[in-house]
Design an enzyme around this catalytic site. Structure first.
Site, PDB file in Angstrom:
ATOM      1  N   GLU A   1     -10.866  -0.856   8.524  1.00  0.00           N
ATOM      2  CA  GLU A   1      -9.551  -1.352   8.907  1.00  0.00           C
ATOM      3  C   GLU A   1      -9.251  -0.985  10.357  1.00  0.00           C
ATOM      4  OE1 GLU A   1      -4.855  -0.717   7.785  1.00  0.00           O
ATOM      5  OE2 GLU A   1      -6.228   0.950   7.926  1.00  0.00           O
TER       6      GLU A   1
ATOM      7  N   SER B   1       4.480  -1.357   3.827  1.00  0.00           N
ATOM      8  CA  SER B   1       4.628  -2.721   4.352  1.00  0.00           C
ATOM      9  C   SER B   1       4.767  -3.706   3.199  1.00  0.00           C
ATOM     10  CB  SER B   1       3.405  -3.143   5.162  1.00  0.00           C
ATOM     11  OG  SER B   1       3.013  -2.128   6.013  1.00  0.00           O
TER      12      SER B   1
ATOM     13  N   GLN C   1       0.838  -1.199   0.000  1.00  0.00           N
ATOM     14  CA  GLN C   1       0.000   0.000   0.000  1.00  0.00           C
ATOM     15  C   GLN C   1       0.871   1.245   0.000  1.00  0.00           C
ATOM     16  OE1 GLN C   1      -1.237   1.657   3.751  1.00  0.00           O
ATOM     17  NE2 GLN C   1      -3.349   1.173   3.271  1.00  0.00           N
ATOM     18  N   GLY C   2       0.725   2.106  -0.981  1.00  0.00           N
ATOM     19  CA  GLY C   2       1.503   3.337  -1.042  1.00  0.00           C
ATOM     20  C   GLY C   2       0.665   4.543  -0.667  1.00  0.00           C
ATOM     21  N   TYR C   3       0.502   4.769   0.607  1.00  0.00           N
ATOM     22  CA  TYR C   3      -0.308   5.913   1.081  1.00  0.00           C
ATOM     23  C   TYR C   3       0.598   6.979   1.702  1.00  0.00           C
ATOM     24  CZ  TYR C   3      -4.871   3.481   0.603  1.00  0.00           C
ATOM     25  OH  TYR C   3      -5.992   2.849   0.148  1.00  0.00           O
ATOM     26  N   SER C   4       1.177   6.655   2.875  1.00  0.00           N
ATOM     27  CA  SER C   4       1.912   7.664   3.646  1.00  0.00           C
ATOM     28  C   SER C   4       3.171   8.119   2.926  1.00  0.00           C
ATOM     29  CB  SER C   4       2.317   7.095   5.007  1.00  0.00           C
ATOM     30  OG  SER C   4       1.189   6.741   5.753  1.00  0.00           O
TER      31      SER C   4
END
Lengths: 355, 397
Positions: B242, B159, B124-127
């Protein structure tokens, strides 16, 4: 599967709330705290069926459940309302019914709200050196501390063996002295017995335990109501009070205090519901759950009592907003019928964790 | 008040128990995301409807109607039997529900089946370094050149990036729009040229996180979920869910039971740890807190089953209370063990495989991750208690 209140229970809650908002506002509470009789409010609550809640229909009651009683206790805590609910409507009927004896007449009077039974359990929970009672051949001598309901017509007294006796307040050998405490919403008394006639209600420990358990859950429910009101008052106050040209409710320092109160209190509501439900329906879990609920609500209540007062700033410390009645009510509920460390120890004993 | 699930559900519970009795030995023991044992187990679970239960058959799932109680029973029984519940990871827990809700038919067909079968691992590429709690201020950009997005920027806390096949990524595609309206949700292959991955070792000693760098990474135009500028809504479609599941009460219950066992067997000066009244009181205090969270979860469950029921703030507080409670519980275990509580990694005096220290630190990570405790308190006070937002400070230019 439905974990929550039924429509009837929400109706009961609304009725009791409405009555208390009309008859037990802060102005009323101040009068009771100064010594005005609570007879009118108890008569009004009895008309709503509150006194008869746990008493079977055959004795003039309405035969409802401990969860219904917990709903009422929460409402009473919300308004820091006076009255003999805990003793007369909950613990005494529970003991009389659990004893299996023939107490139809007394139960009928309790249901009508015309007779009040106080509770003197200190001896059986944790006796202090200032107290101690002896019973032989139906005659009671000694002293009980912090019996609740100062104007009861009779008292349910537990001795060190957890045997239960009923004594009449009008017995000439019984002296009743008001014991001043911080909580002025409910008076407690010292009872001294000099050759007082004592009617044995039960010698079974289980009857004492059942009575104590429901009393603890009701105190937890009372704290739930009082703590919820302290949270609501804090949020309302913070939205109105302006400093630095903005409501203090917009400062994170204040918001986070309120969020912490709300986050710790919300699970307490489910816990009180479950504990009350368990008393009637889950006998294996009921006792330890009652202990944990009493302890946990005491801890959360204590923190909220402090935090809400702080959110009110200097006003919280004054008599003007009256917040201290809630602070003290929560404090009293914490000490009555076993303080947190005591009930947690009982919870450990019940799980076989104590050697 | 009715805590029974009903006879239909008793039968279902018996079925699950029967399955576990006959098949538990096939379950993988460790946490290997790519091993054959894990994939075989996953396949068996899907075939029996114990994972990917409500995902339609056409996308490789079991295709059952949603049934909250059956899902709950599966979770309870697997937890009681301490059996692996199948593959997890952000592809399965976050991307698949997102695609089911917002994806195109082609995207669902292409990605869901391999993802739930463990053949396609996602990160996941969010932050970003400059966009943590204020995620919507992210600056990784994607510019459309012909039929391709060209992605440039940096992500953090990615992660499993080091083992992932694909990434779902939030990028800024509309630099002139207000910050929440300029974001898009892209999917791309981690083998695309221009991606650099650097492991980020966390305090537990593990390196599950990474920093990831993107330099002129070219992504086909159609690999977007939702419309241009809709990425924020796409990402938020499932974020709340989540948070609720980060620290479930039944795991806390399992942990407190393990702690009780430990305190009954471990001794100090010949005395069982549980016989120390101070430790015991602390244990009971935490047990009471776990109990309260269990009942809170029952209320959440009940409110989902009975739409008329008021859930109050019971859902909103679970991330904050649940993660803080686990951190406290794990920390209590360390305290009662004294010096042995320090044991870690290969120390021969480890208790419970060193899980107390590991989880103690891990849950501090969860207190911060997934929306910090402070962000949770903002949410509770603003949305739950209707308190005003902090006045905004205009960005100086």
């Amino acid at each position: 599967m439905q974990f929550g209140l039924s429509e009837e229970q929400i109706l009961l809650q609304d009725n009791v709330k409405r009555f208390l908002n009309d008859n037990a506002s802060l102005d009323h509470v101040r009068k009771y705290a100064e010594g005005e009789s609570d007879a009118n409010i108890w008569a009004g609550l009895s008309e709503l069926g509150v006194a008869a809640l746990l008493i079977p229909e055959e004795h003039g009651g309405i035969g409802m459940t401990p969860l219904d009683a917990a709903i009422v206790a929460e409402c009473l805590g919300n308004n820091v309302a006076p009255g003999p609910f805990l003793g007369s409507a909950v613990m005494a009927p529970t003991a009389l019914i659990a004893s299996g004896g023939d107490h139809g007449e007394l139960l009928g009077e309790l249901a009508a709200g015309t007779h009040r039974v106080g509770i003197a359990f200190g001896e059986a929970i944790k006796r202090r050196n200032d107290a101690g009672i002896q019973v032989s051949n139906g005659v009671m001598n000694g002293t009980s501390l912090f019996a609740f309901d100062a104007v009861a017509d009779s008292y349910l007294v537990a001795d060190q063996n957890k045997h239960l006796y009923l004594v009449s307040a009008s017995d000439t050998g019984l002296t009743r002295t008001v014991l001043t405490t911080v909580d002025k919403t409910r008076q407690t008394v010292e009872l001294t017995y000099k050759d007082v006639a004592a009617t044995c209600i039960s010698t079974q420990v289980s009857v004492f335990e059942t009575t104590l358990d429901i009393g603890r859950v009701m105190l937890a429910a009372d704290t739930l109501g009082a703590a919820q009101d302290m949270l609501d008052q804090a949020v309302d106050y913070a939205k109105q009070r302006e400093q630095f040209n903005r409501p203090i409710a917009s400062f994170q320092a204040v918001k986070h205090m309120c969020a912490e109160m709300a986050a710790s209190l919300e699970p307490c509501r489910s816990m009180v519901w479950f504990a009350a439900h368990a008393l009637a329906d889950l006998p294996d879990e009921a006792r330890a759950t009652a202990c944990h609920t009493k302890a946990h609500l005491s801890e959360v209540g204590k923190a909220i009592a402090k935090t809400s007062t702080e959110v009110h700033g200097g006003m919280g410390f004054t008599d003007l907003v009256g917040l201290h009645y809630w602070f003290k009510r929560i404090g009293a509920n914490r000490q009555w019928l076993g303080a947190p460390e005591h009930v947690r120890h009982e919870a450990a004993v019940l799980q076989g964790l104590v050697a | 008040m009715d805590l029974s699930f009903g006879s239909e559900y008793d039968e279902f519970r018996a079925e699950v128990q029967n399955f576990l009795a006959n098949n538990a030995h096939k379950a993988p023991k460790g946490n290997d995301l790519r091993g054959d044992t894990a994939k075989d187990w996953q396949k068996l679970l899907i075939e029996n409807g114990y994972t990917a239960r409500t995902i339609p058959k056409e996308f490789g799932g079991f295709g059952a109607e949603p049934d909250i109680l059956k899902s709950r029973i599966i979770a309870e029984e697997f937890s009681n039997a301490r059996v692996n519940t199948g593959l997890g990871g952000q592809g399965i827990s976050m991307l698949v529900p997102t695609l089911l809700e917002m994806g195109t038919q082609e995207q669902k067909e292409q990605f869901i089946r391999p993802t739930i079968h463990g053949e396609m691992i996602w990160c996941q590429g969010y932050s970003e370094p400059g966009a943590g709690s204020d995620l919507a201020s992210l600056t990784t950009s994607a510019v459309l050149e012909g039929d391709e997005w060209v992605v440039n920027g940096q992500k953090i806390w990615t992660s499993t990036a080091h083992i992932a096949d694909w990434i779902f990524c939030l990028v800024r595609t509309e630099p002139d729009a207000p910050k929440h309206k300029g974001i898009s949700f892209l999917l791309f292959d981690m083998k695309t040229p221009g991606i650099e991955i650097r492991p980020l070792v966390d305090m537990t000693g593990a390196a599950n996180f990474n920093e990831t760098f993107y330099t002129d990474v070219r992504v086909p135009k159609h690999q977007i979920v939702g419309e241009r500028g809709q990425g924020w809504q796409v990402a938020n479609a499932i974020l709340g869910h989540e948070r609720e599941t980060l620290a479930p009460a039944n795991t806390a219950q399992t942990r407190i039971n393990a702690l009780i066992e430990l305190m009954k067997t471990d001794t100090a000066d010949g005395e069982r740890l549980i016989d120390n009244p101070v430790y015991r009181d602390r244990l009971m205090k935490v047990q009471g807190q776990v109990m309260a969270m269990r009942f809170n979860e029952l209320r959440v469950l009940s409110a989902r089953l009975n739409p008329g029921q008021d859930a109050g703030l019971s859902r909103m507080i679970t991330k904050l209370e649940g993660t803080e409670l686990r951190h406290e519980l794990e920390g209590l275990a360390i305290d009662v063990m004294g010096e042995i509580g320090l044991a870690y990694e290969d120390n021969p005096h480890l208790r419970n495989s060193g899980s107390w220290q590991r989880e103690y630190m891990y849950f501090l990570g969860l207190i911060i991750g997934g929306g910090t405790s402070q962000i949770q308190k903002n949410i509770i006070s603003e949305r739950g208690l209707d308190m005003p937002r902090e006045p905004k400070i205009e960005k100086s230019r």
